[in-house]
Design a protein around this motif. Structure first.
Motif, PDB file in Angstrom:
ATOM      1  N   PHE A  97       0.812  -1.215   0.000  1.00  8.32           N
ATOM      2  CA  PHE A  97       0.000   0.000   0.000  1.00  8.32           C
ATOM      3  C   PHE A  97       0.852   1.274   0.000  1.00  8.32           C
ATOM      4  O   PHE A  97       0.695   2.147  -0.844  1.00  8.32           O
ATOM      5  CB  PHE A  97      -0.927  -0.044   1.232  1.00  8.32           C
ATOM      6  CG  PHE A  97      -1.779   1.163   1.387  1.00  8.32           C
ATOM      7  CD1 PHE A  97      -2.965   1.296   0.670  1.00  8.32           C
ATOM      8  CD2 PHE A  97      -1.405   2.204   2.246  1.00  8.32           C
ATOM      9  CE1 PHE A  97      -3.758   2.427   0.804  1.00  8.32           C
ATOM     10  CE2 PHE A  97      -2.188   3.337   2.378  1.00  8.32           C
ATOM     11  CZ  PHE A  97      -3.365   3.449   1.662  1.00  8.32           C
ATOM     12  N   GLU A  98       1.781   1.351   0.971  1.00  8.22           N
ATOM     13  CA  GLU A  98       2.601   2.567   1.113  1.00  8.22           C
ATOM     14  C   GLU A  98       3.514   2.769  -0.092  1.00  8.22           C
ATOM     15  O   GLU A  98       3.718   3.888  -0.568  1.00  8.22           O
ATOM     16  CB  GLU A  98       3.491   2.463   2.371  1.00  8.22           C
ATOM     17  CG  GLU A  98       2.806   2.802   3.665  1.00  8.22           C
ATOM     18  CD  GLU A  98       2.223   4.205   3.678  1.00  8.22           C
ATOM     19  OE1 GLU A  98       2.814   5.103   3.050  1.00  8.22           O
ATOM     20  OE2 GLU A  98       1.162   4.394   4.292  1.00  8.22           O
ATOM     21  N   GLU A  99       4.066   1.645  -0.561  1.00 11.22           N
ATOM     22  CA  GLU A  99       5.002   1.708  -1.688  1.00 11.22           C
ATOM     23  C   GLU A  99       4.285   2.216  -2.944  1.00 11.22           C
ATOM     24  O   GLU A  99       4.824   3.026  -3.706  1.00 11.22           O
ATOM     25  CB  GLU A  99       5.606   0.308  -1.946  1.00 11.22           C
ATOM     26  CG  GLU A  99       6.565  -0.180  -0.871  1.00 11.22           C
ATOM     27  CD  GLU A  99       5.902  -0.717   0.391  1.00 11.22           C
ATOM     28  OE1 GLU A  99       4.686  -0.999   0.354  1.00 11.22           O
ATOM     29  OE2 GLU A  99       6.596  -0.857   1.424  1.00 11.22           O
ATOM     30  N   LYS A 101       1.680   4.118  -2.966  1.00 10.29           N
ATOM     31  CA  LYS A 101       1.342   5.541  -2.779  1.00 10.29           C
ATOM     32  C   LYS A 101       2.542   6.423  -3.120  1.00 10.29           C
ATOM     33  O   LYS A 101       2.400   7.482  -3.696  1.00 10.29           O
ATOM     34  CB  LYS A 101       0.980   5.824  -1.314  1.00 10.29           C
ATOM     35  CG  LYS A 101      -0.376   5.321  -0.901  1.00 10.29           C
ATOM     36  CD  LYS A 101      -1.417   6.434  -1.067  1.00 10.29           C
ATOM     37  CE  LYS A 101      -2.834   5.899  -1.124  1.00 10.29           C
ATOM     38  NZ  LYS A 101      -3.158   5.056  -2.279  1.00 10.29           N
ATOM     39  N   GLN A 102       3.741   5.958  -2.713  1.00 11.14           N
ATOM     40  CA  GLN A 102       4.916   6.835  -2.834  1.00 11.14           C
ATOM     41  C   GLN A 102       5.872   6.475  -3.970  1.00 11.14           C
ATOM     42  O   GLN A 102       6.813   7.215  -4.243  1.00 11.14           O
ATOM     43  CB  GLN A 102       5.683   6.838  -1.517  1.00 11.14           C
ATOM     44  CG  GLN A 102       4.867   7.454  -0.385  1.00 11.14           C
ATOM     45  CD  GLN A 102       5.712   7.687   0.844  1.00 11.14           C
ATOM     46  OE1 GLN A 102       6.855   8.133   0.752  1.00 11.14           O
ATOM     47  NE2 GLN A 102       5.169   7.364   1.992  1.00 11.14           N
ATOM     48  N   GLY A 108       6.925   0.688   3.888  1.00 13.40           N
ATOM     49  CA  GLY A 108       5.875   0.426   4.868  1.00 13.40           C
ATOM     50  C   GLY A 108       6.441  -0.362   6.052  1.00 13.40           C
ATOM     51  O   GLY A 108       7.659  -0.374   6.271  1.00 13.40           O
ATOM     52  N   PRO A 109       5.571  -1.029   6.822  1.00 16.01           N
ATOM     53  CA  PRO A 109       6.031  -1.771   8.013  1.00 16.01           C
ATOM     54  C   PRO A 109       7.111  -2.805   7.685  1.00 16.01           C
ATOM     55  O   PRO A 109       8.103  -2.930   8.410  1.00 16.01           O
ATOM     56  CB  PRO A 109       4.748  -2.436   8.520  1.00 16.01           C
ATOM     57  CG  PRO A 109       3.629  -1.623   7.948  1.00 16.01           C
ATOM     58  CD  PRO A 109       4.106  -1.045   6.661  1.00 16.01           C
ATOM     59  N   GLN A 112      10.330  -1.044   7.227  1.00 15.15           N
ATOM     60  CA  GLN A 112      11.006  -0.594   8.463  1.00 15.15           C
ATOM     61  C   GLN A 112      11.869  -1.731   9.010  1.00 15.15           C
ATOM     62  O   GLN A 112      12.987  -1.514   9.476  1.00 15.15           O
ATOM     63  CB  GLN A 112       9.979  -0.181   9.540  1.00 15.15           C
ATOM     64  CG  GLN A 112       9.022   0.932   9.111  1.00 15.15           C
ATOM     65  CD  GLN A 112       9.750   2.148   8.571  1.00 15.15           C
ATOM     66  OE1 GLN A 112      10.720   2.604   9.167  1.00 15.15           O
ATOM     67  NE2 GLN A 112       9.311   2.652   7.420  1.00 15.15           N
ATOM     68  N   ARG A 137       1.658  -2.755  -7.564  1.00 13.97           N
ATOM     69  CA  ARG A 137       1.057  -3.426  -6.396  1.00 13.97           C
ATOM     70  C   ARG A 137      -0.016  -4.447  -6.807  1.00 13.97           C
ATOM     71  O   ARG A 137      -0.994  -4.082  -7.460  1.00 13.97           O
ATOM     72  CB  ARG A 137       0.408  -2.384  -5.489  1.00 13.97           C
ATOM     73  CG  ARG A 137      -0.163  -3.019  -4.257  1.00 13.97           C
ATOM     74  CD  ARG A 137      -0.949  -2.033  -3.429  1.00 13.97           C
ATOM     75  NE  ARG A 137      -1.428  -2.702  -2.241  1.00 13.97           N
ATOM     76  CZ  ARG A 137      -2.513  -2.375  -1.588  1.00 13.97           C
ATOM     77  NH1 ARG A 137      -3.243  -1.353  -1.987  1.00 13.97           N
ATOM     78  NH2 ARG A 137      -2.879  -3.039  -0.525  1.00 13.97           N
ATOM     79  N   ASN A 141      -2.583  -7.035  -1.756  1.00 14.96           N
ATOM     80  CA  ASN A 141      -1.260  -7.614  -1.438  1.00 14.96           C
ATOM     81  C   ASN A 141      -1.184  -9.125  -1.704  1.00 14.96           C
ATOM     82  O   ASN A 141      -0.421  -9.832  -1.046  1.00 14.96           O
ATOM     83  CB  ASN A 141      -0.864  -7.360   0.028  1.00 14.96           C
ATOM     84  CG  ASN A 141      -0.690  -5.880   0.296  1.00 14.96           C
ATOM     85  OD1 ASN A 141      -0.569  -5.089  -0.648  1.00 14.96           O
ATOM     86  ND2 ASN A 141      -0.682  -5.502   1.557  1.00 14.96           N
TER      87      ASN A 141
END
Ligand code: URA
Length: 233
Positions: A97-99, A101-102, A108-109, A112, A137, A141
């Motif tokens: 999701f985060e990847e 978006k950016q 994302g988690p 990290q 994506r 997922n």
């Protein structure tokens, strides 16, 4: 001055030889004349042997990719990032999701946790290269489907061939299976090096899997120690 280079039989054989190697590297076999394969073969015209391909060339060729269905729901293509001359490439599965978006891998988690793994082996995100089997994506997922991984394969191979890493770390079974062309599990493939072109490839658990199964972290640490030792020698 008109300098003519005489083309020898050896040049022709070597050219043909490297063309066949290129075809096999990008995953073509037989006489498939579909648009997908013709598109992959164009890479040879743009980047014949001797032409020094860059990651920017590969990103340009990828363009606003519509080669598989993953383009329908994506927000950003996640090409990959890091040192273009990295000794070590991490290959994940596909953006989350985060990847998406950016437009950046592993932020994302799971990213990290990957950052912590990279720090633990005395490296930085900037000194390695990070990319994925697929660059868009997969919805919810899910694992990328074989046709989606196949559509992205030539770009990943070109990234690896351009960076020419000494080591590749496949994160999780999707990366390992696609890179090694196997159906084996991570537990069967980890804890040793595999040959991948001129690189040594190690398989370990995916950081997202570690978030769900923290007891596997010690196995990943064993894999990372093996990797560090090999990188130091
Ligand atoms: N998981 C992956 O496999 N890749 C990413 O970029 C993020 C999460």
């Amino acid at each position: 001055m008109n300098i003519e280079k005489k083309i020898t039989e050896k040049d022709i054989i070597e050219g043909f030889d490297s063309y066949l190697k290129y075809i096999s590297d990008i995953g073509c076999s037989g006489f498939d004349c579909s648009d997908e394969y013709l598109d992959r073969l164009k890479g040879w015209e743009r980047n014949p042997p001797g032409h020094h391909e860059t990651l920017e060339n590969i990103r340009e060729d990828l363009g606003d990719c519509r080669r598989c269905g993953l383009c329908k729901n994506r927000e950003h293509i996640v090409f990959g990032e890091g040192d273009p001359g990295a000794r070590l490439i991490f290959v994940g599965e596909g953006p989350g999701f985060e990847e998406d978006k950016q437009g950046r891998p592993f932020i994302g988690p799971a990213g990290q946790l990957l950052n912590k793994i990279i720090t633990a082996i005395n490296m930085t995100r900037e000194s390695v290269y990070i990319c994925n089997i697929v660059k868009c994506r997969p919805p919810d997922n899910r694992n990328p489907a074989p046709d989606e991984a196949a559509a992205c394969k030539s770009f990943l191979i070109r990234q690896i061939n351009t960076i020419k890493p000494d080591f590749i770390c496949a994160l999780g079974s999707v990366a390992a299976r696609n890179l090694l062309d196997t159906t084996k599990t991570v537990s069967m493939l980890r804890n040793r090096f595999h040959a991948y072109e001129s690189a040594r490839l190690i398989v370990t658990y995916h950081p997202a899997y570690l978030l769900r199964n923290p007891e596997k972290k010690k196995d990943v640490w064993e894999d990372m120690k093996m990797l560090m030792k090999a990188m130091e020698s």
